[in-house]
Each structure stands twice: as structure tokens, then as C-alpha cells.
Design an enzyme around this catalytic site. Structure first.
Site, PDB file in Angstrom:
ATOM      1  N   GLN A 194      -3.779   1.405 -14.252  1.00 42.64           N
ATOM      2  CA  GLN A 194      -2.337   1.272 -14.030  1.00 42.64           C
ATOM      3  C   GLN A 194      -1.738   0.457 -15.176  1.00 42.64           C
ATOM      4  O   GLN A 194      -2.171  -0.657 -15.452  1.00 42.64           O
ATOM      5  CB  GLN A 194      -2.057   0.561 -12.703  1.00 42.64           C
ATOM      6  CG  GLN A 194      -0.576   0.342 -12.425  1.00 42.64           C
ATOM      7  CD  GLN A 194      -0.324  -0.668 -11.319  1.00 42.64           C
ATOM      8  OE1 GLN A 194       0.566  -1.522 -11.429  1.00 42.64           O
ATOM      9  NE2 GLN A 194      -1.101  -0.609 -10.235  1.00 42.64           N
ATOM     10  N   ASP A 218      10.575  -2.053  -5.479  1.00 42.02           N
ATOM     11  CA  ASP A 218      10.802  -1.020  -6.482  1.00 42.02           C
ATOM     12  C   ASP A 218      11.483   0.196  -5.844  1.00 42.02           C
ATOM     13  O   ASP A 218      11.965   0.144  -4.718  1.00 42.02           O
ATOM     14  CB  ASP A 218       9.480  -0.610  -7.134  1.00 42.02           C
ATOM     15  CG  ASP A 218       8.834  -1.760  -7.904  1.00 42.02           C
ATOM     16  OD1 ASP A 218       9.587  -2.632  -8.394  1.00 42.02           O
ATOM     17  OD2 ASP A 218       7.594  -1.794  -8.001  1.00 42.02           O
ATOM     18  N   LYS A 275       0.927 -12.713 -11.501  1.00 46.58           N
ATOM     19  CA  LYS A 275       2.023 -12.165 -10.693  1.00 46.58           C
ATOM     20  C   LYS A 275       2.764 -13.325 -10.038  1.00 46.58           C
ATOM     21  O   LYS A 275       2.246 -13.977  -9.125  1.00 46.58           O
ATOM     22  CB  LYS A 275       1.458 -11.213  -9.632  1.00 46.58           C
ATOM     23  CG  LYS A 275       2.512 -10.314  -8.988  1.00 46.58           C
ATOM     24  CD  LYS A 275       1.814  -9.295  -8.106  1.00 46.58           C
ATOM     25  CE  LYS A 275       2.789  -8.485  -7.284  1.00 46.58           C
ATOM     26  NZ  LYS A 275       3.441  -7.420  -7.976  1.00 46.58           N
ATOM     27  N   CYS A 318     -42.327   9.384  -1.588  1.00 47.44           N
ATOM     28  CA  CYS A 318     -41.824  10.526  -0.812  1.00 47.44           C
ATOM     29  C   CYS A 318     -40.871  10.063   0.279  1.00 47.44           C
ATOM     30  O   CYS A 318     -39.836  10.705   0.537  1.00 47.44           O
ATOM     31  CB  CYS A 318     -42.983  11.290  -0.184  1.00 47.44           C
ATOM     32  SG  CYS A 318     -44.182  11.934  -1.385  1.00 47.44           S
TER      33      CYS A 318
END
Length: 504
Positions: A42, A94, A142, A420
Site C-alpha cells: 500500500q 476518507d 500515524k 512416510c
């Protein structure tokens, strides 16, 4: 048209500010991070002029396209529409979701930030492609953080999503997440109902001296944290593990399958395969005993499971020991597709076209760890399969991601059929979780198998191979039971790391 399936495991959010990026070149940082295993990018730039954002976005999108990784743009929906990238991420302040969807058109990724149950449920009901949940921890990248919700807050949001029928909605957490805490954050949200799909990171990669190494470290932590989800899925679904294997290990393989919660069937007659493939399980083709009739049965069963789109594990036992076995390997590889190919160093070298003489089914290690990682990676790419190279250190690769698993004990090598039965374990993991991520399923099965061996060997009553076997079965069962009860302490023993694969 629906948005494409996306791997959200290691989600890079860029930051171009001098405090985080310093004097590094953003395009170079993004490319290095992709080389290290970042699965989605982003581009976030809240302050630069639009023309700069457009130019940078175009440049970064060209880089992500080289690695077939989705490229999203934060907030600037108009820019995403202009350059034709894979989608956007929008915050609560936003553009509205419906408007973003109208501008972008169908088939685009639209992620939404959610910091509360109410925000998460609203975004889910609107049709968000995924959610970015947080802020988990305090972070300098932020500043407009509404609240710090911590891992407990993330877990409560996930629980609310599951309760309202949104359990399949992909989710990542963001905010102060790095290599040292990513595994803990994801583990604290593990539940049978909903877990995180990955972590979103900013400074942990952008500000790192080596972005590729930082991405690999986070990738290893995230994949390691997804192991409980696979183990719980096996216990919950009880998937069929159809083993076409030799008589020497059939009983042991069946007991291992039962211990981990799978349903075993040892059926070498391929006429049953078409019906068995419909039961939602996985097939193990173990080449321990090679006969003309046996080979025909393997081919028929492989094709039946391919037709049903169910996982198939190929164990080319002793592939390089004889001309008959080398020929059988070629026949099987040409007859269908294997989800996972498991073998030791010598067996996988034979599959890769290297002339190797094996004495029986054992393999003498001659390759370095770097060479083993490259062999596994290259084979995975050649056959479009997950490859599990077994040894003291197991290597697992899907051709893009390559990891090492350092769990296990030397007593495993003193018991007939442990290799196995690892195939049996991995088949159950693929049957239960392979549709989500076959690499994660393979790593989980391998790690569980190795940890159980370590725990068994540490028991006071274990004095050698004879007493080890029942203890090993017990520990496989106890891991499964503890996980179902929410006791994940065994995970502290898991040793999973992403590996850098160097070119020859």
C-alpha cells in the site's frame, strides 16, 4: 467480477517521511521488501502534490507487477483509478466506500480501516474486500490514532465479525507491529472461528537497514503463527488421509493419522480412488514398493484426485536407487499434478535431474543449507507444487516463499516409516487447510510432527526407538487435544524461519 484472491500475510504500508524513510529510495525499499516476501503493498502519501503521488504510484506499481503482488493506494481513489492499480485502502475519514467502488469499478480491492466492532461490522456489511484493524500498539507513523486497541481489542473485533457471519472476510492488524511481536499478536487472536490473515507493517520494513531481511523475518513469524489454525482445522474436520503406501508402514501411518485427528484409509487399489476422492480428503502416493501394477494404480488414483481437485502428496521413496524407480518417478510426474512433493536430499535431486546413487531409501547429506533451499525452491517452481525437503533441517517452499523448520529428533531416523508418516501428517494438513494456503499447511504439519518428536524424546520413560514410538503417538495426540482446548504452549517450541534463496 470479484476481487482477486490475495495473500495478506506480510502487508507493507509505505512511509515517505524523512523520519522513517531517511535518505533511502522508496522504490528500492519496496523492491527489496518484495524480494524478502512482502505479499501486498500500500502506497501511503498524505502530503505530497498530486502529480508527485501519481508519478510515484506508477513507478511502484511497475515494481509490484514484476512480483505479481497487488498494489493499493491509500485514500487517493482518483489516482488508483488513473493508474489502474489493484485497489485502494480508505480510512474512516476518507472517501465513502460506495463512492470509491463507483470510481474504481468492479473487481478492485477496497480495504477499510476499523478500530472498533461497530466500524468493522459496518465496513463488512458494505462489502469491504478486507479490513485493516488497529491501531494495535502506539506508533510514530500515524498521528491521528483514535485509540490504541491492543491485541485484546483486535481479538474482540474478530469475534464480532465471526458472530455476525463475516468470518471469511480477510483481516490484517496494523500499528506498531514488527518481527518481535507479530507472532504474539497473531497467536493471541487464534480461535476456531476467526483469525488474522496477516500483519501490516510500516517502519519495521521501511526503516530497516535491510528491508528484504526484515520482510523475511516477519514472514516467518506470520506463517509460524498460523500453525494453530491448521492444527485446529484438522481436529475439527477429521479429513480423510488416503495412503497408497507399502505394508511396512501402513499400521504406523494409520496410527499417526488417528493421533492428529485425521481419518486414515490404506487403499492401494485405484478403482476405489474416484469414490474416495469425493470425501474431501487427500491422497498420499508413497513409492516405497514399486511394481508394474502398483504404478498403474498410482497413476489412476492421482488422476482421480486431480479430477476431484483434491490434494495429492508424492513421496518418491528411494527415487535414485534403481533404474526402475527413476522411470516410475518420470511416469508419475508426467501423469498428473502433485500438490506437495516430499523427499530427502537424494530423492529430490533425482527429481531435479541430478544423477544421484542412493543406497536404499536413505540419503547422505552433501548440500549446504543454501543449496537445499535453492533445490526446494527450483523444484517447486518446476512442478507448481509445494516442496518439502526433509533432513535435520526441513525446507519447505512453494517457489516464492521458502522456510526452514528446525524441529525434530534423531530418534525419528531410527524408526521405520517416520518419513512416510510425515507425508501422512502433511496430507491431513493439506486436506484441512490446503485450499487456504498449502505452504502454511505443509509447514504446520512438519512443525507439529517435529515438536511431537522432541516432546516424546524428552519423556523419562523413553530409552530408545522402542519406547519412543508410543510416546511419539501420545505427543501428537496431546498437541491436538491441547490446541483444541486453547492451550498453545507447545508453540513455544516451534522453530520456523523464512530463508533467503540465493541464485546459483
Amino acid at each position: 467480477m470479484a476481487a482477486p484472491k490475495v495473500d495478506y500475510s506480510v502487508y507493507l504500508v509505505t512511509d515517505s517521511t524523512p523520519a522513517i524513510l531517511g535518505d533511502a529510495d522508496l522504490a528500492s525499499v519496496v523492491e527489496q521488501s518484495l524480494q524478502g516476501g512482502v505479499t501486498i503493498v500500500q502506497y501511503r502519501d498524505k502530503h505530497s502534490p498530486r502529480d508527485h503521488v501519481v508519478a510515484t504510484a506508477r513507478k511502484l506499481h511497475q515494481i509490484t507487477q514484476k512480483y505479481n503482488v497487488p498494489f493499493l493506494i491509500n485514500d487517493h481513489v482518483d489516482v488508483a483509478a488513473e493508474i489502474g492499480c489493484e485497489g485502494v485502502h480508505i480510512g474512516q475519514d476518507d472517501m465513502a466506500f460506495e463512492e470509491a467502488k463507483r470510481l474504481l469499478g468492479e473487481g478492485k480491492i477496497i480495504g477499510i480501516t476499523a478500530s472498533s466492532k461497530e466500524e468493522a461490522l459496518k465496513a463488512a456489511s458494505q462489502g469491504a474486500t478486507y479490513l485493516g484493524i488497529g491501531t494495535v500498539y502506539a506508533t510514530s507513523t500515524k498521528k491521528d490514532t483514535k485509540s490504541i486497541i491492543g491485541p485484546v481489542g483486535v481479538s474482540s473485533i474478530l469475534a464480532a465479525l465471526a458472530a455476525e457471519g463475516h468470518g471469511a472476510l480477510p483481516t490484517v492488524c496494523i500499528g506498531g507491529v514488527n518481527a518481535s511481536n507479530a507472532r504474539d499478536v497473531m497467536r493471541q487472536t487464534v480461535s476456531p472461528r476467526k483469525t488474522l490473515d496477516g500483519v501490516a507493517v510500516v517502519s519495521a520494513i521501511v526503516a530497516a537497514r535491510d528491508p528484504a531481511a526484515a520482510a523475511r523475518e516477519i514472514q516467518g513469524a506470520v506463517i509460524g503463527a498460523k500453525i494453530p489454525e491448521v492444527i485446529l482445522s484438522i481436529a475439527r474436520k477429521g479429513p480423510l488421509s488416503h495412503n497408497m503406501t507399502n505394508l511396512v508402514v501402513q499400521n504406523f501411518a494409520a496410527n499417526v493419522a488417528l493421533a492428529i485427528g485425521a481419518s486414515p484409509i490404506m487403499a492401494n487399489y485405484a478403482e476405489e480412488a474416484a469414490d474416495l476422492a469425493k470425501l474431501g480428503g487427500a491422497l498420499v502416493v508413497n513409492m516405497g514398493t514399486v511394481t508394474p501394477d502398483g504404478l498403474k494404480n498410482y497413476v489412476q488414483a492421482l488422476q482421480a484426485y486431480n479430477a476431484a481437485k483434491r490434494p495429492v502428496v508424492f513421496d518418491p521413496v528411494g527415487a535414485g536407487a534403481t533404474a526402475v524407480r527413476r522411470s516410475a518417478v518420470k511416469t508419475l510426474l508426467a501423469s498428473g499434478h502433485f500438490t506437495l512433493i516430499k523427499g530427502n536430499e537424494g530423492e529430490l535431486q533425482t527429481l531435479h535431474g541430478v544423477s544421484v546413487t542412493q543406497h536404499g531409501v536413505d540419503s547422505t547429506s552433501t548440500l549446504s543449507l543454501a543449496q537445499k533451499a535453492r533445490l526446494a525452491r527450483d523444484l517447486a517452481r518446476t512442478h507448481a507444487a509445494v516442496v518439502l525437503l526433509t533432513g535435520k533441517t526441513d525446507i519447505v517452499s512453494d517457489g516464492t516463499r521458502t522456510l526452514r523448520v528446525d524441529n525434530g529428533h534423531e530418534l525419528l531416523g531410527m524408526i521405520t516409516g517416520t518419513g512416510c508418516t510425515l507425508g501422512t501428517t502433511v496430507s491431513a494438513a493439506l486436506a484441512a487447510h490446503g485450499h487456504v494456503d498449502p505452504l502454511v499447511a505443509a509447514v504446520a504439519g512438519t512443525a507439529m510432527f517435529g515438536v511431537a518428536a522432541e516432546m516424546a524424546a524428552a519423556r523419562s520413560e523413553v530409552r530408545g526407538p522402542g519406547t519412543f514410538v508410543p510416546a511419539f503417538l501420545d505427543e501428537l495426540y496431546l498437541i491436538r487435544k491441547a490446541s483444541a482446548d486453547g492451550d498453545m504452549r507447545w508453540l513455544t517450541m516451534v522453530k520456523v524461519q523464512a530463508v533467503e534463496v540465493q541464485e546459483a
